[in-house]
Write a protein that holds these residues in place. Structure first.
Motif, mmCIF file in Angstrom:
data_model
loop_
_atom_site.group_PDB
_atom_site.id
_atom_site.type_symbol
_atom_site.label_atom_id
_atom_site.label_comp_id
_atom_site.label_asym_id
_atom_site.label_seq_id
_atom_site.Cartn_x
_atom_site.Cartn_y
_atom_site.Cartn_z
ATOM 1 N N VAL A 237 0.828 -1.209 0.000
ATOM 2 C CA VAL A 237 0.000 0.000 0.000
ATOM 3 C C VAL A 237 0.864 1.261 0.000
ATOM 4 C CG1 VAL A 237 -1.692 1.328 1.321
ATOM 5 C CG2 VAL A 237 -1.975 -1.143 1.056
ATOM 6 N N ILE A 238 1.944 1.268 0.771
ATOM 7 C CA ILE A 238 2.849 2.430 0.777
ATOM 8 C C ILE A 238 3.442 2.633 -0.615
ATOM 9 C CG2 ILE A 238 5.036 3.312 1.675
ATOM 10 C CD1 ILE A 238 4.324 1.826 4.315
ATOM 11 N N THR A 239 3.802 1.530 -1.269
ATOM 12 C CA THR A 239 4.334 1.625 -2.637
ATOM 13 C C THR A 239 3.310 2.265 -3.564
ATOM 14 O OG1 THR A 239 5.767 -0.307 -2.351
ATOM 15 C CG2 THR A 239 5.163 0.285 -4.605
ATOM 16 N N LEU A 240 2.080 1.779 -3.528
ATOM 17 C CA LEU A 240 1.029 2.309 -4.401
ATOM 18 C C LEU A 240 0.710 3.759 -4.059
ATOM 19 C CD1 LEU A 240 -1.318 -0.821 -4.431
ATOM 20 C CD2 LEU A 240 0.222 -0.054 -6.260
ATOM 21 N N PRO B 226 14.300 0.282 -14.897
ATOM 22 C CA PRO B 226 14.589 0.108 -13.465
ATOM 23 C C PRO B 226 13.613 -0.826 -12.760
ATOM 24 C CG PRO B 226 13.692 2.296 -13.898
ATOM 25 C CD PRO B 226 13.957 1.677 -15.226
ATOM 26 N N ILE B 227 14.154 -1.498 -11.751
ATOM 27 C CA ILE B 227 13.376 -2.400 -10.909
ATOM 28 C C ILE B 227 13.642 -2.058 -9.453
ATOM 29 C CG2 ILE B 227 13.021 -4.798 -10.192
ATOM 30 C CD1 ILE B 227 13.755 -5.691 -12.974
ATOM 31 N N GLY C 81 12.069 4.154 3.896
ATOM 32 C CA GLY C 81 12.869 3.528 2.853
ATOM 33 C C GLY C 81 12.085 3.280 1.576
ATOM 34 N N ILE C 82 10.797 2.926 1.725
ATOM 35 C CA ILE C 82 9.978 2.666 0.541
ATOM 36 C C ILE C 82 9.774 3.944 -0.262
ATOM 37 C CG2 ILE C 82 7.694 1.942 -0.272
ATOM 38 C CD1 ILE C 82 7.627 0.047 2.187
ATOM 39 N N TYR C 83 9.552 5.061 0.415
ATOM 40 C CA TYR C 83 9.426 6.342 -0.287
ATOM 41 C C TYR C 83 10.704 6.655 -1.062
ATOM 42 C CZ TYR C 83 4.950 8.065 1.550
ATOM 43 O OH TYR C 83 3.622 8.263 1.805
ATOM 44 N N LYS C 84 11.851 6.418 -0.425
ATOM 45 C CA LYS C 84 13.118 6.674 -1.121
ATOM 46 C C LYS C 84 13.258 5.773 -2.340
ATOM 47 C CE LYS C 84 15.901 8.353 2.781
ATOM 48 N NZ LYS C 84 17.088 8.070 3.637
ATOM 49 N N LEU C 85 12.858 4.517 -2.198
ATOM 50 C CA LEU C 85 12.952 3.586 -3.323
ATOM 51 C C LEU C 85 12.067 4.046 -4.481
ATOM 52 C CD1 LEU C 85 12.953 -0.277 -3.218
ATOM 53 C CD2 LEU C 85 11.305 0.901 -4.666
ATOM 54 N N VAL C 86 10.821 4.346 -4.184
ATOM 55 C CA VAL C 86 9.900 4.772 -5.240
ATOM 56 C C VAL C 86 10.380 6.061 -5.888
ATOM 57 C CG1 VAL C 86 7.559 5.574 -5.740
ATOM 58 C CG2 VAL C 86 7.907 3.596 -4.238
ATOM 59 N N ASP C 87 10.823 7.008 -5.068
ATOM 60 C CA ASP C 87 11.317 8.277 -5.615
ATOM 61 C C ASP C 87 12.498 8.051 -6.555
ATOM 62 O OD1 ASP C 87 9.392 9.586 -4.157
ATOM 63 O OD2 ASP C 87 10.759 10.407 -2.653
#
Length: 221
Positions: free
Chosen positions: A24-27, A131-132, A205-211
């Motif tokens: 959900v955070i990713t989406l 990217p992945i 960390g998830i926000y940093k990854l998505v960004d």
């Protein structure tokens, strides 16, 4: 132009599917960044079903695609319909489903195999140079998707890190709120709930990854 990001789910629930908070955070972050997310999942039976109240394995049987639809609010497709040419990037959240349904890492460890349809879909992104992002336990799949010497992280768990290295990847220890990037292979990983003690820690960390994934797609324009 709006970026399109594929998200591969592995069911619904940390013990037998996708970690719901991570998914959900990713989406959420993709939406906040103006990207269009499309969820996918393999249309296969779950490895097993875990009662998330007791932690015990139940006698039920469930389908990974059907369960993933719970997180995606029904907007999920069979991973066999995932074509890298139609998307700018791919993200795979964690949860034990990544190690039980997207692969058999939970049982086979370093001798694991990635589920056939997931492997084909992910490798297509690699071959296209797109990217992945992978989080939590999902980077355990990285060596089979990218090949030897790919750099990734699951945080700092020594046994899991050793298995990742044994498979041919290079594990790099990482704090919960940070990311590890293999620039040559365009892979971004973060520990998420492999280390997180709260949803806020996981989100950092998830926000940093998505960004970072979004930034990498912009560099490709």
């Amino acid at each position: 132009m709006q970026k399109k990001v594929a998200v591969i789910l592995s069911g619904c629930g940390v013990y037998d599917g996708s970690e719901i908070h991570e998914a959900v955070i990713t989406l959420l972050r993709l939406d906040q960044r103006g990207a269009h997310a499309q969820c996918f999942a393999p249309n296969i039976p779950q490895f097993h079903v875990v009662d998330h109240l007791t932690g015990e394995v139940s006698g039920e049987t469930r389908n990974v695609l059907t369960e993933s639809a719970r997180i995606a609010r029904g907007e999920v497709k069979d991973v066999r319909q995932l074509h890298a040419a139609e998307f700018d990037a791919l993200i795979i959240p964690g949860g034990f489903g990544a190690a039980k349904n997207l692969s058999d890492f939970a049982v086979a460890g370093a001798a694991c195999c990635v589920q056939h349809d997931v492997l084909l879909a992910a490798r297509a992104f690699v071959e296209a140079g797109k990217p992945i992002g992978m989080m939590c336990i999902a980077p355990a799949l990285a060596a089979q998707i990218f090949g030897n010497q790919v750099t990734c992280t699951i945080g700092s768990d020594p046994d899991t890190a050793a298995a990742i290295n044994q498979m041919g990847a290079t594990h790099e220890d990482c704090l919960v709120g940070d990311i590890v990037e293999d620039q040559a292979r365009k892979l971004v990983t973060t520990p998420a709930y492999m280390l997180a003690q709260s949803i806020s820690e996981a989100a950092g960390g998830i926000y940093k990854l998505v960004d970072r994934i979004i930034e990498m797609t912009q560099h490709d324009d």
